[in-house]
Design an enzyme around this catalytic site. Structure first.
Site, mmCIF file in Angstrom:
data_model
loop_
_atom_site.group_PDB
_atom_site.id
_atom_site.type_symbol
_atom_site.label_atom_id
_atom_site.label_comp_id
_atom_site.label_asym_id
_atom_site.label_seq_id
_atom_site.Cartn_x
_atom_site.Cartn_y
_atom_site.Cartn_z
ATOM 1 N N THR A 146 -90.988 -7.176 -9.898
ATOM 2 C CA THR A 146 -90.752 -8.581 -10.214
ATOM 3 C C THR A 146 -90.135 -9.230 -8.978
ATOM 4 O O THR A 146 -89.910 -8.578 -7.965
ATOM 5 C CB THR A 146 -89.797 -8.745 -11.413
ATOM 6 O OG1 THR A 146 -88.454 -8.440 -10.993
ATOM 7 C CG2 THR A 146 -90.187 -7.820 -12.553
ATOM 8 N N CYS A 147 -89.827 -10.525 -9.078
ATOM 9 C CA CYS A 147 -89.254 -11.211 -7.916
ATOM 10 C C CYS A 147 -87.855 -10.703 -7.595
ATOM 11 O O CYS A 147 -87.384 -10.856 -6.459
ATOM 12 C CB CYS A 147 -89.229 -12.716 -8.147
ATOM 13 S SG CYS A 147 -88.241 -13.236 -9.567
ATOM 14 N N ASN A 148 -87.175 -10.090 -8.549
ATOM 15 C CA ASN A 148 -85.816 -9.617 -8.267
ATOM 16 C C ASN A 148 -85.610 -8.151 -8.673
ATOM 17 O O ASN A 148 -84.487 -7.737 -8.908
ATOM 18 C CB ASN A 148 -84.775 -10.503 -8.972
ATOM 19 C CG ASN A 148 -85.080 -10.707 -10.437
ATOM 20 O OD1 ASN A 148 -85.300 -9.750 -11.165
ATOM 21 N ND2 ASN A 148 -85.125 -11.956 -10.862
ATOM 22 N N GLU A 183 -83.798 -12.312 -21.390
ATOM 23 C CA GLU A 183 -85.037 -13.050 -21.118
ATOM 24 C C GLU A 183 -86.243 -12.192 -21.481
ATOM 25 O O GLU A 183 -86.211 -10.969 -21.433
ATOM 26 C CB GLU A 183 -85.087 -13.503 -19.650
ATOM 27 C CG GLU A 183 -85.005 -12.379 -18.630
ATOM 28 C CD GLU A 183 -86.367 -11.865 -18.208
ATOM 29 O OE1 GLU A 183 -87.381 -12.473 -18.583
ATOM 30 O OE2 GLU A 183 -86.420 -10.854 -17.511
ATOM 31 N N GLN A 188 -93.813 -7.697 -17.796
ATOM 32 C CA GLN A 188 -93.877 -7.046 -16.490
ATOM 33 C C GLN A 188 -93.855 -5.521 -16.620
ATOM 34 O O GLN A 188 -94.522 -4.815 -15.859
ATOM 35 C CB GLN A 188 -92.727 -7.554 -15.622
ATOM 36 C CG GLN A 188 -92.896 -9.025 -15.260
ATOM 37 C CD GLN A 188 -91.597 -9.700 -14.853
ATOM 38 O OE1 GLN A 188 -90.507 -9.256 -15.220
ATOM 39 N NE2 GLN A 188 -91.706 -10.770 -14.091
ATOM 40 N N GLY A 229 -97.352 -23.738 -9.319
ATOM 41 C CA GLY A 229 -97.868 -22.447 -9.755
ATOM 42 C C GLY A 229 -98.551 -22.584 -11.098
ATOM 43 O O GLY A 229 -98.206 -23.468 -11.898
ATOM 44 N N ALA A 269 -98.925 -16.570 -14.959
ATOM 45 C CA ALA A 269 -98.258 -16.243 -16.215
ATOM 46 C C ALA A 269 -96.814 -16.743 -16.214
ATOM 47 O O ALA A 269 -96.337 -17.302 -17.214
ATOM 48 C CB ALA A 269 -98.308 -14.733 -16.449
#
Length: 453
Positions: free
Chosen positions: A53-55, A124, A130, A199, A202
């Site tokens: 993921t982004c983090n 979340e 993911q 963007g 998803a």
């Protein structure tokens, strides 16, 4: 874990590393499929799932010869180097920020991740998708093992349970709602304002839905593919645009949200500065939920801009903090699920032993029935069938108690040791039973059989 395999996880996330390092890691253009293939090429690792993921970047692996004990599990050495090779960041820089868990600890961590307890915004929902994507990726590559696949599938179920049964998702929490919360605490309700989401993937879809629920009047979408932008924007009554329209849109909308996986800044500080000059003093709210950043951080320094990114969300927390009781309840649920998962694996480990035991007993009974059939050729078929049923009932009754006992022992915390001991005992008994009789030895029941015949 199974006596023949174990799980391990090696990862890096917002909880262990600064976001500027995570941004560089996220900037790699190598697909996660490559990392899965590289991991499973390591000696001793049979399967792998990568959660990216982004983090967060985590490798979940199934290894051979693991145990429930502490220590450095086989296969962990070298995975840190694979992190470095995959991301292009020096291993020496990554190593201090890596964390690892194995056996039950790896399963517990996976369940916590899927439940949203390890997310920037606790509870979340997107992390579930993911994790599922990571499993599907490995399944396409045929890189999932029995233990790992079962663990990830269980984690998806546990994640849903934790949200539904503990109150983790009562507010429909997401990075988008957390970011909007910062703006609302500054200026009040965003009702009636217009937003632009950059963007159309998803994640952008999740962001668009969150913005619409917040009371914004319209939500537009900009994307490299205008057609995709239009399809997403239509779900909330907005309009889809090309990325080339961004400079103009910055002068018109109130809130801009970056939600793409692009590796370069799509909104520059210069573009924001020029847009502010045409806004007649109207404040511009910038929410960057992406790593790497979609919006140049330099825009945060401009007067008239309120800028929120993942760093600010992570450092300052959220006003609608989940109650400690909900978090504790989620951890307790996970602990119970880990124990149930571990027991299930131990029971699965007992199945080969029970199968071998029943097979050996059945084969011995079949052999004896065949011998009887040859010696009792004149016996009526009804009698033969009754003898057959009687012998099989004896086998079933003889196996019942050992079967129950093996299952009980397998469910015990020392189940792996019990099963190993039972396996050795069964192997020894089977070897003894295979010893051929000496020529002069006779079956003591042979005369009785002859008399019946």
């Amino acid at each position: 874990m199974s006596p023949s395999s174990t799980m391990l996880v090696l990862g890096i996330s917002h909880a262990s590393a600064p976001l500027d390092l995570l941004e560089r890691l996220a900037g790699t253009d190598r697909p996660a499929e490559d990392l899965v293939s590289d991991v499973t090429s390591v000696d001793g690792i049979d399967a792998a799932v990568v959660v990216s993921t982004c983090n967060r970047l985590e490798i979940y692996a199934e290894t051979r010869g693991g145990s429930d004990g502490a220590g450095d599990p086989e296969g962990l050495t070298g995975l840190g180097e694979l992190f470095a090779q995959h991301t292009g960041v020096d291993h020496e820089e990554i190593a201090p920020h890596l964390y690892s868990h194995h056996a039950d600890g790896a399963v517990r961590h996976l369940f916590a991740v899927a439940s949203g307890l390890e997310s920037v915004v606790v509870g979340e929902d997107q992390i579930l998708g993911q994790v599922k994507l990571g499993l599907e990726r490995s399944q396409r590559l045929d890189r999932t093992g029995r233990v790992l696949a079962k663990a990830v599938q269980t984690a998806l179920r546990v994640g849903k349970r934790a949200r539904n049964e503990t109150g983790l998702n009562e507010a429909g929490r997401s990075l988008a709602t957390a970011g909007l919360g910062f703006f609302e605490r500054r200026v009040g309700s965003l009702h009636g304002k217009t937003a632009l989401v950059i963007g159309a993937g998803a994640f952008a879809g999740v962001v668009v839905a969150a913005l619409r629920r917040s009371g914004l009047d319209r939500v537009h979408v900009a994307n490299r593919t205008p057609e995709k932008a239009q399809r997403l924007a239509e779900t909330t009554g907005g309009v889809g645009y090309d990325l080339t329209d961004l400079p103009r849109l910055l002068t018109e909308v109130d809130v801009v949200v970056g939600a793409t996986a692009a590796t370069g800044h799509l909104v520059t500080a210069r573009q924001v500065e020029e847009a502010l000059a045409a806004r007649d003093g109207r404040e511009l709210f910038l929410l960057d939920l992406s790593l790497p950043h979609n919006i140049a951080p330099g825009a945060a320094e401009l007067p008239g801009v309120t800028f929120v990114d993942l760093r600010r969300i992570a450092e300052e927390g959220q006003e609608d903090e989940i109650s400690a009781a909900s978090v504790q309840a989620a951890h307790e649920l996970i602990d119970a699920e880990v124990e149930q998962f571990r027991t299930g694996l131990r029971l699965a480990g007992a199945k080969p032993v029970l199968t071998a035991l029943r097979t050996a007993a059945t084969e011995a009974a079949e052999a004896e029935l065949d011998r009887l059939a040859r010696r009792l050729e004149g016996v009526d078929n009804a009698v033969r069938r009754e003898i057959d049923r009687s012998v099989r009932r004896i086998v079933d009754k003889a196996l019942h108690q050992p079967t129950v006992l093996v299952r009980e022992l397998a469910a015990d915390p020392d189940g792996a040791r019990h099963i190993a001991a039972f396996t050795r005992l069964f192997a020894a008994a089977e070897a003894e039973g295979d010893t051929p009789q000496k020529p002069h030895e006779h079956d003591p029941n042979e005369k009785k059989i002859e008399a019946i015949a």
